[in-house]
Design an enzyme around this catalytic site. Sequence first.
Site, PDB file in Angstrom:
ATOM      1  N   GLY A  12       3.266  15.907 -29.746  1.00 31.92           N
ATOM      2  CA  GLY A  12       3.033  16.101 -28.390  1.00 31.92           C
ATOM      3  C   GLY A  12       2.277  15.771 -28.559  1.00 31.92           C
ATOM      4  O   GLY A  12       1.143  15.353 -27.190  1.00 31.92           O
ATOM      5  N   ASP A  67      -9.199  22.536 -28.926  1.00 30.60           N
ATOM      6  CA  ASP A  67      -8.077  23.885 -28.886  1.00 30.60           C
ATOM      7  C   ASP A  67      -8.417  24.680 -27.259  1.00 30.60           C
ATOM      8  O   ASP A  67      -9.426  24.081 -26.907  1.00 30.60           O
ATOM      9  CB  ASP A  67      -8.882  24.872 -29.824  1.00 30.60           C
TER      10      ASP A  67
HETATM   11  P1  IMP Z   1      -3.147  25.090 -28.332  1.00 30.39           P
HETATM   12  O1  IMP Z   1      -4.745  24.837 -27.661  1.00 30.39           O
HETATM   13  O2  IMP Z   1      -2.843  24.390 -28.761  1.00 30.39           O
HETATM   14  O3  IMP Z   1      -3.886  26.697 -29.414  1.00 30.39           O
HETATM   15  O4  IMP Z   1      -3.118  26.375 -27.328  1.00 30.39           O
HETATM   16  C1  IMP Z   1      -3.019  27.512 -27.031  1.00 30.39           C
HETATM   17  C2  IMP Z   1      -2.141  27.780 -25.782  1.00 30.39           C
HETATM   18  O5  IMP Z   1      -2.355  28.403 -24.765  1.00 30.39           O
HETATM   19  C3  IMP Z   1      -0.841  26.851 -25.647  1.00 30.39           C
HETATM   20  O6  IMP Z   1       0.466  27.630 -26.469  1.00 30.39           O
HETATM   21  C4  IMP Z   1      -0.715  27.450 -24.371  1.00 30.39           C
HETATM   22  O7  IMP Z   1       0.138  28.988 -23.889  1.00 30.39           O
HETATM   23  C5  IMP Z   1      -2.141  27.727 -23.837  1.00 30.39           C
HETATM   24  N1  IMP Z   1      -2.040  26.821 -23.061  1.00 30.39           N
HETATM   25  C6  IMP Z   1      -2.990  25.778 -22.801  1.00 30.39           C
HETATM   26  N2  IMP Z   1      -3.418  24.637 -22.103  1.00 30.39           N
HETATM   27  C7  IMP Z   1      -1.875  25.130 -21.308  1.00 30.39           C
HETATM   28  C8  IMP Z   1      -1.742  24.089 -20.416  1.00 30.39           C
HETATM   29  O8  IMP Z   1      -2.405  23.187 -19.840  1.00 30.39           O
HETATM   30  N3  IMP Z   1      -1.054  24.930 -19.449  1.00 30.39           N
HETATM   31  C9  IMP Z   1      -0.504  26.115 -19.570  1.00 30.39           C
HETATM   32  N4  IMP Z   1      -0.616  26.991 -20.969  1.00 30.39           N
HETATM   33  C10 IMP Z   1      -1.450  26.362 -22.224  1.00 30.39           C
END
Ligand code: IMP
Length: 194
Positions: A12, A67
């Site tokens: 995704g 990140d």
């Molecule tokens: P990563 O960048 O995939 O490690 O995301 C880290 C975490 O931050 C995700 O699992 C969500 O819990 C939160 N997060 C990051 N971006 C969003 C967003 O656009 N909406 C809601 N939660 C987010």
Amino acid sequence: MAVLVVATGNPGKVAEMQEYLHDTAWNLQLKPPELEIEETGTTFLENAELKASQVAKALGQWAIADDSGLAVDALGGAPGLYSARYGKTNQDRIDRLLKDLGENPNRRAKFICAVAIARPDGTIAAKAEGECPGEILREMQGDGGFGYDPIFYVPEYQQTFAEMSGELKNRISHRGKAFEKILPQVTALGNEQV
Ligand code: IMP
């Protein structure tokens, strides 16, 4: 087309990045599942750089990583880097955040996203950060999006991330802003490869 490996196991995320980078000469590909990456940085930017660099060096190919997370002012920036690990499920994470914040009147928060692109030798060629300020609601509103979206309210648009169209969220979100900033550099680097 030049290959750009996305340092994630999540298809995704590749599809989403492809949308942000669709006008570039890069062909985005998912990292091989057997290649493990560590997130040991102390900032979002450090983690994005680490992930892009590790994958690029291991494969000898260009790589990109991002990140992101949510930083709540009254919680000293938590959950921050631990946003994904704040609870087992999306609902657990939201419940924990609302409980931690309680009736605190200071609801200020922001989403942060860092993105970095690394050359095949692991050195960083470009990086950028984007932020989206907002407020934490007392209860969930809207059922779109993912993660903390239903409790993240953007006053300027009078909607939570979960109530917005995907098009609007992509334009104003932390990720949208980070990719908007890095796009000119990523485009130029892609043109150099073909
Ligand atoms: P990563 O960048 O995939 O490690 O995301 C880290 C975490 O931050 C995700 O699992 C969500 O819990 C939160 N997060 C990051 N971006 C969003 C967003 O656009 N909406 C809601 N939660 C987010």
